[in-house]
Scaffold this motif. Sequence first.
Motif, PDB file in Angstrom:
ATOM      1  N   LEU A   1       0.793  -1.227   0.000  1.00 16.30           N
ATOM      2  CA  LEU A   1       0.000   0.000   0.000  1.00 16.30           C
ATOM      3  C   LEU A   1       0.827   1.280   0.000  1.00 16.30           C
ATOM      4  N   HIS A   2       1.978   1.246   0.617  1.00 16.43           N
ATOM      5  CA  HIS A   2       2.768   2.473   0.721  1.00 16.43           C
ATOM      6  C   HIS A   2       4.011   2.427  -0.165  1.00 16.43           C
ATOM      7  N   HIS A   3       3.940   1.604  -1.191  1.00 18.94           N
ATOM      8  CA  HIS A   3       5.030   1.514  -2.169  1.00 18.94           C
ATOM      9  C   HIS A   3       5.166   2.848  -2.901  1.00 18.94           C
ATOM     10  N   PRO A   4       6.367   3.256  -3.242  1.00 23.30           N
ATOM     11  CA  PRO A   4       6.534   4.565  -3.882  1.00 23.30           C
ATOM     12  C   PRO A   4       6.202   4.608  -5.381  1.00 23.30           C
ATOM     13  N   HIS A   5       6.099   3.468  -6.048  1.00 25.77           N
ATOM     14  CA  HIS A   5       5.974   3.482  -7.510  1.00 25.77           C
ATOM     15  C   HIS A   5       4.533   3.342  -7.993  1.00 25.77           C
ATOM     16  N   ASP A   6       4.188   4.156  -8.966  1.00 29.48           N
ATOM     17  CA  ASP A   6       2.857   4.183  -9.554  1.00 29.48           C
ATOM     18  C   ASP A   6       2.454   2.839 -10.180  1.00 29.48           C
ATOM     19  N   LEU A   7       3.403   2.104 -10.746  1.00 29.66           N
ATOM     20  CA  LEU A   7       3.074   0.805 -11.359  1.00 29.66           C
ATOM     21  C   LEU A   7       2.613  -0.216 -10.325  1.00 29.66           C
ATOM     22  N   ILE A   8       3.072  -0.080  -9.101  1.00 29.64           N
ATOM     23  CA  ILE A   8       2.596  -0.947  -8.022  1.00 29.64           C
ATOM     24  C   ILE A   8       1.238  -0.455  -7.534  1.00 29.64           C
ATOM     25  N   HIS A   9       1.042   0.853  -7.469  1.00 28.19           N
ATOM     26  CA  HIS A   9      -0.261   1.406  -7.080  1.00 28.19           C
ATOM     27  C   HIS A   9      -1.348   0.904  -8.035  1.00 28.19           C
ATOM     28  N   LYS A  10      -1.069   0.961  -9.332  1.00 32.02           N
ATOM     29  CA  LYS A  10      -2.050   0.542 -10.338  1.00 32.02           C
ATOM     30  C   LYS A  10      -2.347  -0.950 -10.239  1.00 32.02           C
ATOM     31  N   ALA A  11      -1.302  -1.758 -10.119  1.00 35.98           N
ATOM     32  CA  ALA A  11      -1.493  -3.214 -10.037  1.00 35.98           C
ATOM     33  C   ALA A  11      -2.263  -3.600  -8.782  1.00 35.98           C
ATOM     34  N   THR A  12      -1.958  -2.958  -7.664  1.00 33.56           N
ATOM     35  CA  THR A  12      -2.649  -3.252  -6.409  1.00 33.56           C
ATOM     36  C   THR A  12      -4.124  -2.868  -6.511  1.00 33.56           C
ATOM     37  N   GLY A  13      -4.395  -1.692  -7.035  1.00 31.79           N
ATOM     38  CA  GLY A  13      -5.778  -1.268  -7.221  1.00 31.79           C
ATOM     39  C   GLY A  13      -6.538  -2.185  -8.167  1.00 31.79           C
ATOM     40  N   TRP A  14      -5.877  -2.617  -9.218  1.00 31.81           N
ATOM     41  CA  TRP A  14      -6.471  -3.541 -10.189  1.00 31.81           C
ATOM     42  C   TRP A  14      -6.887  -4.838  -9.513  1.00 31.81           C
ATOM     43  N   MET A  15      -5.981  -5.423  -8.700  1.00 31.15           N
ATOM     44  CA  MET A  15      -6.314  -6.683  -8.037  1.00 31.15           C
ATOM     45  C   MET A  15      -7.415  -6.485  -7.007  1.00 31.15           C
ATOM     46  N   LEU A  16      -7.408  -5.363  -6.309  1.00 35.21           N
ATOM     47  CA  LEU A  16      -8.494  -5.091  -5.357  1.00 35.21           C
ATOM     48  C   LEU A  16      -9.825  -4.962  -6.094  1.00 35.21           C
ATOM     49  N   ARG A  17      -9.815  -4.313  -7.257  1.00 37.70           N
ATOM     50  CA  ARG A  17     -11.035  -4.206  -8.060  1.00 37.70           C
ATOM     51  C   ARG A  17     -11.539  -5.595  -8.466  1.00 37.70           C
ATOM     52  N   GLU A  18     -10.614  -6.486  -8.819  1.00 40.50           N
ATOM     53  CA  GLU A  18     -10.999  -7.849  -9.201  1.00 40.50           C
ATOM     54  C   GLU A  18     -11.637  -8.581  -8.025  1.00 40.50           C
ATOM     55  N   VAL A  19     -11.113  -8.354  -6.827  1.00 43.54           N
ATOM     56  CA  VAL A  19     -11.734  -8.928  -5.625  1.00 43.54           C
ATOM     57  C   VAL A  19     -13.160  -8.398  -5.496  1.00 43.54           C
ATOM     58  N   GLY A  20     -13.314  -7.085  -5.659  1.00 38.07           N
ATOM     59  CA  GLY A  20     -14.629  -6.462  -5.528  1.00 38.07           C
ATOM     60  C   GLY A  20     -15.631  -6.946  -6.552  1.00 38.07           C
ATOM     61  N   LYS A  21     -15.174  -7.302  -7.734  1.00 40.90           N
ATOM     62  CA  LYS A  21     -16.083  -7.826  -8.759  1.00 40.90           C
ATOM     63  C   LYS A  21     -16.680  -9.164  -8.337  1.00 40.90           C
ATOM     64  N   ARG A  22     -15.952  -9.883  -7.489  1.00 37.83           N
ATOM     65  CA  ARG A  22     -16.418 -11.194  -7.042  1.00 37.83           C
ATOM     66  C   ARG A  22     -17.070 -11.145  -5.664  1.00 37.83           C
ATOM     67  N   ASN A  23     -16.609 -10.201  -4.826  1.00 40.08           N
ATOM     68  CA  ASN A  23     -17.192 -10.063  -3.498  1.00 40.08           C
ATOM     69  C   ASN A  23     -17.009  -8.621  -3.032  1.00 40.08           C
ATOM     70  N   ILE A  24     -18.013  -7.820  -3.258  1.00 35.80           N
ATOM     71  CA  ILE A  24     -17.938  -6.390  -2.952  1.00 35.80           C
ATOM     72  C   ILE A  24     -17.766  -6.140  -1.456  1.00 35.80           C
ATOM     73  N   GLU A  25     -18.301  -7.012  -0.625  1.00 35.62           N
ATOM     74  CA  GLU A  25     -18.169  -6.825   0.828  1.00 35.62           C
ATOM     75  C   GLU A  25     -16.718  -6.982   1.276  1.00 35.62           C
ATOM     76  N   VAL A  26     -15.997  -7.894   0.666  1.00 36.73           N
ATOM     77  CA  VAL A  26     -14.583  -8.066   1.005  1.00 36.73           C
ATOM     78  C   VAL A  26     -13.822  -6.788   0.638  1.00 36.73           C
ATOM     79  N   LEU A  27     -14.088  -6.258  -0.547  1.00 38.68           N
ATOM     80  CA  LEU A  27     -13.430  -5.020  -0.959  1.00 38.68           C
ATOM     81  C   LEU A  27     -13.804  -3.874  -0.024  1.00 38.68           C
ATOM     82  N   ARG A  28     -15.076  -3.742   0.294  1.00 40.57           N
ATOM     83  CA  ARG A  28     -15.502  -2.658   1.185  1.00 40.57           C
ATOM     84  C   ARG A  28     -14.826  -2.774   2.552  1.00 40.57           C
ATOM     85  N   GLY A  29     -14.685  -3.990   3.045  1.00 42.34           N
ATOM     86  CA  GLY A  29     -14.006  -4.184   4.326  1.00 42.34           C
ATOM     87  C   GLY A  29     -12.570  -3.710   4.272  1.00 42.34           C
TER      88      GLY A  29
END
Length: 192
Positions: free
Chosen positions: A116-144
Motif C-alpha cells: 500500500l505504501h510503495h513509492p511506484h505508480d506501477l505498483i499502485h495501479k497493479a494493487t488497485g487492479w487486483m483489489l477491483r478484481e476482488v470487488g467484482k467477485r465479493n464487494i463486501e470483502v473489498l468494502r471491508g
Amino acid sequence: EVRLCGFLLLVEEMKAALPKRNGTGQPDRRKEIADFYLLHAIQANNWDLVDLSCSYIIGTFLLHPLPDGTMPDRNILDTLSASSNLWEQRISIVSTAALIREGQFGDTLRIAKKLLHHPHDLIHKATGWMLREVGKRNIEVLRGFLSEHHETMPRTTLRYAIEKMEPEERRMWMTNTPHSKKQQILFIKEQR
C-alpha cells in the motif's frame, strides 16, 4: 519481442501440465516451470511481460498440488513483495489474479496491504487492479479492506479499486473527511 514469446511459451507449458479430468496432471513439470520463471523473473522487466505471464504461471502453480501432494507455500508471494526489484513486487500482487478467479482473496489482501505504501505508480495501479478484481467477485470483502485503508492508500490505488462501483459510492470512498466515515457506515448498511 523474444522475451514475451518466451514467457508466453511458459504460460502454455503450465497449461499443458495442469490436471486433466480425473488426473493430477504433471506436478513435477508445474514446479519446474514455476522455479524457472522465478529464476528468470528479473527478465520480466516491464508491466506487460509481468501481467501477461505471472498469474498464469505463479498464480496457477499455487492452486495445484506439488509432486508430494502438498500445496505450494504461498509465502512465495511475500518473498516477491519484499524484493528490491519493482517487477518481482508487481509479480507478487498480479499473480494473485489466478487465486481471485478461484474465489480466494486472502493472499491478495495480504500482499495489497504490504504494498500500500510503495513509492511506484506501477505498483499502485497493479494493487488497485487486483483489489477491483476482488470487488467484482465479493464487494463486501473489498468494502471491508477499503474501510480499513482508504484514507492512507495512494489515490491511484483507490481509484483503480473503486472503478466499477456506482458514482455515489466512488465519491464516498474518495472523500477523506470525518463526516465520510459516518456516510460509509450508512452506505454499507444500505447495501446489505
